[in-house]
Write a protein that holds these residues in place. Sequence first.
Motif, short mmCIF file in Angstrom:
data_model
loop_
_atom_site.label_atom_id
_atom_site.label_comp_id
_atom_site.label_asym_id
_atom_site.label_seq_id
_atom_site.Cartn_x
_atom_site.Cartn_y
_atom_site.Cartn_z
N VAL A 1 0.86 -1.18 0.00
CA VAL A 1 0.00 0.00 0.00
C VAL A 1 0.90 1.23 0.00
O VAL A 1 1.72 1.42 0.90
N LEU A 2 0.74 2.07 -1.02
CA LEU A 2 1.57 3.27 -1.17
C LEU A 2 0.69 4.51 -1.07
O LEU A 2 -0.23 4.69 -1.87
N ASN A 3 0.97 5.37 -0.10
CA ASN A 3 0.22 6.61 0.09
C ASN A 3 1.17 7.77 0.30
O ASN A 3 2.36 7.58 0.57
N GLY A 4 0.63 8.97 0.20
CA GLY A 4 1.39 10.15 0.56
C GLY A 4 1.24 10.43 2.05
O GLY A 4 0.15 10.31 2.60
N GLY A 5 2.32 10.79 2.69
CA GLY A 5 2.29 11.03 4.13
C GLY A 5 1.40 12.19 4.53
O GLY A 5 0.93 12.26 5.67
N GLU A 6 1.14 13.11 3.58
CA GLU A 6 0.31 14.28 3.87
C GLU A 6 -0.94 14.31 2.99
O GLU A 6 -1.48 15.38 2.72
N ASP A 7 -1.42 13.16 2.58
CA ASP A 7 -2.56 13.08 1.68
C ASP A 7 -3.86 13.32 2.43
O ASP A 7 -4.25 12.51 3.27
N PRO A 8 -4.57 14.42 2.15
CA PRO A 8 -5.82 14.69 2.86
C PRO A 8 -6.98 13.77 2.46
O PRO A 8 -7.93 13.61 3.21
N ARG A 9 -6.88 13.15 1.28
CA ARG A 9 -7.94 12.22 0.85
C ARG A 9 -7.78 10.84 1.48
O ARG A 9 -8.76 10.12 1.66
N CYS A 10 -6.54 10.50 1.77
CA CYS A 10 -6.23 9.19 2.37
C CYS A 10 -5.37 9.41 3.61
O CYS A 10 -4.18 9.06 3.62
N PRO A 11 -5.92 10.00 4.66
CA PRO A 11 -5.10 10.34 5.83
C PRO A 11 -4.43 9.12 6.43
O PRO A 11 -5.07 8.08 6.64
N VAL A 12 -3.14 9.24 6.69
CA VAL A 12 -2.38 8.14 7.27
C VAL A 12 -2.97 7.72 8.61
O VAL A 12 -3.04 6.51 8.93
N GLU A 13 -3.43 8.70 9.40
CA GLU A 13 -3.99 8.37 10.72
C GLU A 13 -5.20 7.45 10.60
O GLU A 13 -5.47 6.65 11.50
N GLY A 14 -5.92 7.58 9.50
CA GLY A 14 -7.10 6.76 9.30
C GLY A 14 -6.81 5.33 8.92
O GLY A 14 -7.74 4.52 8.79
N LEU A 15 -5.54 5.00 8.74
CA LEU A 15 -5.16 3.63 8.36
C LEU A 15 -4.40 2.89 9.46
O LEU A 15 -3.93 1.78 9.24
N GLU A 16 -4.30 3.51 10.63
CA GLU A 16 -3.57 2.86 11.72
C GLU A 16 -4.21 1.52 12.10
O GLU A 16 -3.53 0.51 12.26
N ASP A 17 -5.52 1.50 12.25
CA ASP A 17 -6.22 0.27 12.61
C ASP A 17 -6.11 -0.75 11.48
O ASP A 17 -5.86 -1.94 11.71
N THR A 18 -6.26 -0.29 10.24
CA THR A 18 -6.16 -1.18 9.08
C THR A 18 -4.78 -1.84 9.03
O THR A 18 -4.67 -3.07 8.86
N CYS A 19 -3.74 -1.06 9.16
CA CYS A 19 -2.38 -1.59 9.09
C CYS A 19 -2.09 -2.53 10.25
O CYS A 19 -1.44 -3.57 10.08
N SER A 20 -2.59 -2.18 11.43
CA SER A 20 -2.39 -3.03 12.59
C SER A 20 -3.03 -4.40 12.37
O SER A 20 -2.42 -5.44 12.65
N ARG A 21 -4.24 -4.41 11.85
CA ARG A 21 -4.92 -5.68 11.58
C ARG A 21 -4.20 -6.47 10.49
O ARG A 21 -4.07 -7.70 10.59
N ALA A 22 -3.76 -5.77 9.44
CA ALA A 22 -3.07 -6.45 8.35
C ALA A 22 -1.75 -7.06 8.82
O ALA A 22 -1.43 -8.21 8.49
#
Length: 364
Positions: free
Chosen positions: A299-320
């Motif tokens: 999964v590749l995202n921008g660290g400052e992407d307002p459409r895909c906020p990194v903070e919003g993926l903490e739970d997702t990444c933890s589960r993965a």
Amino acid sequence: MADTDVPVAVADGAQDMRREFMRALASRRAGIVPLSVEPAKPVTNPMYQAHPIPTFCKAMAACPLNNIRNLESALEEENLYLITEAGEQGRLPVLILKLKDSKVKQRPAVVCLHSSYKCKEWLRPLLEAYASRGYIAVAVDSRYHGERATYKTAYRDALVSSWKTGETMPFIFDTVWDLIKLMDYLSARKDINPSCIGITGESLGGMHAWFAAAADPRYAVAVPIIGVQGFRWAIDNNKWHARVASIKDVFEEARSNLGKAAIDAEVVQAVWDRITPGLADKFDAPYSVPSIAPRPLLVLNGGEDPRCPVEGLEDTCSRAVEVYSKANVSEKFKFIAEPGVGHCMTPFMVREASDWFDRFLVAE
């Protein structure tokens, strides 16, 4: 690698999610028809709904390219339509590039998916790069884009129509249906190794790649680029504004219909429930992303992407991370948030995606 390489309870949960997702996709088909193929001609005047029309992508130009003299003449191009369902939008335009001369009987394939308001022809530099390295490179027009659009606001209008009628799912889900049908076609081709088909995409294409891989385990490797996000998290944490702004017309229509003075979290929730049921709950990133395990997923995202906020993926990444670890394939999941980058595919991301496919798709 099959779901059986994942702990039983997790595999069962992934299979349940897939079944539910497939039911959701099937619920709004214009009509189920047998998959068929029709010939097509190269597109000479591609439809771009963006203004100004894009002309060059530095990121795609960074994809590693084998030094082949007269590459253009060394490539074979195929243009075709797949009939994925009844109706006008059930005609899926497909562009395929591959080397003409190959001693390899069955080659790996990579499906590349465009972002909003572009088309498959935009991806030609990426297709040429992958094809030069022995891949069969594939691109399609997503719903209401490219050959599936006849005017400049086709995609925006389709989203509004989906809100009004509830009959279609042009945001993500309808194209995922097409990508499952595309896999039916690709996996049956004699020149493609059916166990070595990968998928990637940018922005909207990244979302398509994410959900196609979650829905169809035949996609062996997935690399969604600036597409994975937590839709529920964005609503709960008031971080939905940038995503809404990218397709604002449908949200304005919903705001008006709901008697609201301004778009708020309630409007956002209502739109997702209407045009993509389940997107902000049971099919959201914390559930769909881990379901891709144990297949390689970058999964590749921008660290400052307002459409895909990194903070919003903490739970997702933890589960993965937990699921891949329990399957003893921790190295097959990776999340990279490129520092200082907003909603933009970069040369770094394109090279990382290329390396990931070379590492897992070709090697396996």
